[in-house]
Design an enzyme around this catalytic site. Structure first.
Site, PDB file in Angstrom:
ATOM      1  NE  ARG A 215     -63.978 -16.282  -7.786  1.00  0.00           N
ATOM      2  CZ  ARG A 215     -63.691 -15.049  -7.876  1.00  0.00           C
ATOM      3  NH1 ARG A 215     -62.499 -14.827  -8.045  1.00  0.00           N
ATOM      4  NH2 ARG A 215     -64.717 -14.349  -8.085  1.00  0.00           N
TER       5      ARG A 215
ATOM      6  CD  GLU B 238     -56.868  -7.074  -4.894  1.00  0.00           C
ATOM      7  OE1 GLU B 238     -57.206  -8.355  -4.622  1.00  0.00           O
ATOM      8  OE2 GLU B 238     -57.630  -6.081  -5.026  1.00  0.00           O
ATOM      9  CG  ASP B 239     -57.370 -10.292  -7.531  1.00  0.00           C
ATOM     10  OD1 ASP B 239     -57.064  -9.340  -7.363  1.00  0.00           O
ATOM     11  OD2 ASP B 239     -58.081 -10.992  -8.219  1.00  0.00           O
TER      12      ASP B 239
ATOM     13  CG  PHE C 188     -60.049 -10.345 -18.502  1.00  0.00           C
ATOM     14  CD1 PHE C 188     -60.399  -9.254 -17.599  1.00  0.00           C
ATOM     15  CD2 PHE C 188     -60.841 -11.594 -18.046  1.00  0.00           C
ATOM     16  CE1 PHE C 188     -61.213  -9.593 -16.469  1.00  0.00           C
ATOM     17  CE2 PHE C 188     -61.461 -11.829 -16.940  1.00  0.00           C
ATOM     18  CZ  PHE C 188     -61.847 -10.780 -16.212  1.00  0.00           C
TER      19      PHE C 188
ATOM     20  CG  ASP D  38     -57.497  -3.270 -14.543  1.00  0.00           C
ATOM     21  OD1 ASP D  38     -56.580  -3.000 -15.475  1.00  0.00           O
ATOM     22  OD2 ASP D  38     -58.568  -3.457 -14.782  1.00  0.00           O
TER      23      ASP D  38
END
Ligand code: 5GP
Length: 185
Positions: free
Chosen positions: A173, A107-108, A160, A111
């Site tokens: 991206r 996963e990136d 963010f 959060d």
């Protein structure tokens, strides 16, 4: 580019470098070495969570020196992009069976942990031989669901980030580094 082709949101802000591409490259290489050692003698299925993990995934699998297969899934959590509602849905499922296979979910960013908590629970029900989880980033201040991160790139503060696969409204991206966005920018 003509006026009519411009995106409707302002994306002319160049994100400030938060994690450089050199730092990311170094950490991805360390993670690949660690995963190679831990799974030595086994075949792996690496599962990337789209879209955000696609660059990390591509870099990481090339640092894993083991026989492996790749697959992808995509999940969406209802709610807007910054506030997860807690309801997760798989919108693109695996094409491979993971039963009796060693699986590494990639996963990136974690959060609140809502997405990955759901995905790990869902994949466990498919009876893999083992299931481990790797995330490039983790924001500990936001977590609502404790998730075991077996392999972590970086712990980051609550901001963010974009780039290296991560987006803001589908932009950024392709940045080769992780940048931070000033929301008022
Ligand atoms: P969670 O379910 O852990 O709250 O949310 C995970 C998802 O939220 C990530 O896969 C990603 O799409 C999005 N997300 C959370 N924080 C960030 C961030 O700082 N930057 C970007 N681009 N996406 C984020």
């Amino acid at each position: 580019m003509g006026q009519n082709c411009r995106p409707r949101i302002a994306v002319n802000q160049k994100p400030e470098v938060y994690l450089s591409k050199e730092l990311i490259r170094q950490r991805v290489s360390e993670l690949g070495d660690q995963i190679t050692r831990d799974f030595a003698g086994n075949h792996l299925i690496c599962v990337g969570v789209l879209k955000g993990s696609f660059i990390f995934f591509a870099d990481l699998v090339r640092q894993i020196d083991l026989p492996l297969k790749i697959d992808f899934l995509r999940a969406s959590s209802y709610g807007d992009h910054t506030e997860s509602s807690g309801v997760v849905k798989i919108t693109l499922d695996l094409s491979l069976s993971i039963e009796n296979q060693h699986v590494l979910l990639i996963e990136d960013i974690v959060d609140t942990g809502t997405t990955i908590h759901y995905l790990l629970k869902n994949l466990k029900l498919r009876n893999p031989a083992s299931l481990k989880f790797c995330s490039l980033l983790f924001k500990p201040t936001q977590v609502k669901n404790q998730v075991p991160i077996d392999y972590l790139g970086f712990e980051i503060d609550d901001q963010f980030v974009v780039g290296y696969g991560l987006d803001m409204a589908e932009n950024y991206r392709n940045l080769p580094y992780l940048g931070k966005i000033n929301p008022r920018g």
